[in-house]
Design a protein around this motif. Structure first.
Motif, mmCIF file in Angstrom:
data_model
loop_
_atom_site.group_PDB
_atom_site.id
_atom_site.type_symbol
_atom_site.label_atom_id
_atom_site.label_comp_id
_atom_site.label_asym_id
_atom_site.label_seq_id
_atom_site.Cartn_x
_atom_site.Cartn_y
_atom_site.Cartn_z
ATOM 1 N N ASP A 50 61.333 107.127 60.738
ATOM 2 C CA ASP A 50 62.034 106.683 59.392
ATOM 3 C C ASP A 50 60.782 105.563 58.958
ATOM 4 O O ASP A 50 60.065 105.084 59.829
ATOM 5 N N THR A 51 60.025 105.970 57.536
ATOM 6 C CA THR A 51 60.214 104.817 56.502
ATOM 7 C C THR A 51 60.489 104.453 55.745
ATOM 8 O O THR A 51 61.760 105.117 54.781
ATOM 9 N N ALA A 52 60.153 103.490 55.380
ATOM 10 C CA ALA A 52 59.881 103.051 54.123
ATOM 11 C C ALA A 52 59.226 102.362 53.197
ATOM 12 O O ALA A 52 57.913 101.838 53.620
ATOM 13 N N ILE A 53 59.566 102.762 51.670
ATOM 14 C CA ILE A 53 58.738 102.310 50.953
ATOM 15 C C ILE A 53 59.186 101.270 49.827
ATOM 16 O O ILE A 53 60.046 100.856 49.547
ATOM 17 N N ILE A 54 58.416 100.108 49.919
ATOM 18 C CA ILE A 54 58.681 99.442 48.932
ATOM 19 C C ILE A 54 57.838 98.925 47.678
ATOM 20 O O ILE A 54 56.474 98.824 47.947
ATOM 21 N N VAL A 55 58.559 99.521 46.214
ATOM 22 C CA VAL A 55 57.882 98.803 44.899
ATOM 23 C C VAL A 55 58.177 98.076 44.634
ATOM 24 O O VAL A 55 58.744 97.047 44.828
ATOM 25 N N LYS A 56 56.922 97.550 45.066
ATOM 26 C CA LYS A 56 56.825 95.204 44.408
ATOM 27 C C LYS A 56 55.989 95.153 43.121
ATOM 28 O O LYS A 56 54.873 96.071 43.169
#
Length: 182
Positions: A50-56
């Motif tokens: 599992d990986t999360a990609i955070i758009v900020k």
């Protein structure tokens, strides 16, 4: 002649892309258009698969939290069965996937939003319900102390789960256990 037309079209596309880069990131049924001049990505490894990609939003060096009307992040997951999580009042996030604690065979997620300064933050427990992330429990945490990182913020006692939160009482640091009810 046909190859010249294709070459001309390719050169025109490359020239148009040099002025302003826009990246598309497709997640389940949503497509985000990310402006690389205004936004950036963070990647958080949540486990082996599992990986999360955070758009900020990209921030100015002199921004301390009052320059914009809103600060918001979008979190997308490598597991395409998980929907995007939108969270306000954050410039980044620390995440931890919790085992299924409500018995529905879907994960729960702890999110500690990042802000400009201070070691105090909220801690937010989300559960995947009806195709969306729903907040189940919220508290505060002092994350500069490593005694209870996100991975140790859920405890189980006698078939009940508790969220460990932090507070100050009479200038004393207090850890509270808040029962999690679904």
């Amino acid at each position: 002649m046909k190859n010249c037309g294709l070459l001309f079209l390719t050169v025109m596309i490359l020239f148009a892309c040099q002025n302003k880069r826009t990246n598309k990131v497709e997640v389940t049924s949503k497509t985000f258009i990310m402006d690389s001049e205004k936004q950036e990505l963070d990647t958080v490894i949540l486990g082996e698969k599992d990986t999360a990609i955070i758009v900020k939003d990209k921030l100015d060096t002199d921004d301390t939290g009052g320059k914009k009307d809103r600060y918001e992040i979008n979190i997308m997951f490598a597991n395409k069965k998980w929907p995007t999580l939108k969270f306000s009042e954050a410039i980044g996030a620390d995440l931890y996937v919790v085992d299924d604690i409500d018995g529905d065979h879907k994960p729960e997620l702890l999110l500690r939003p990042e802000w400009f300064s201070s070691c105090w933050s909220s801690i937010n427990l989300f559960s995947l319900k009806e195709g969306a992330w729903k907040i189940v429990k919220k508290g505060s945490m002092y994350f500069c102390a490593d005694e209870y990182p996100l991975s140790k913020r859920i405890e189980k006692h006698h078939d009940k789960y508790y969220l460990l939160t932090d507070s100050l009482a009479d200038d004393q640091f207090v850890i509270q256990k808040q029962e999690i009810k679904f």
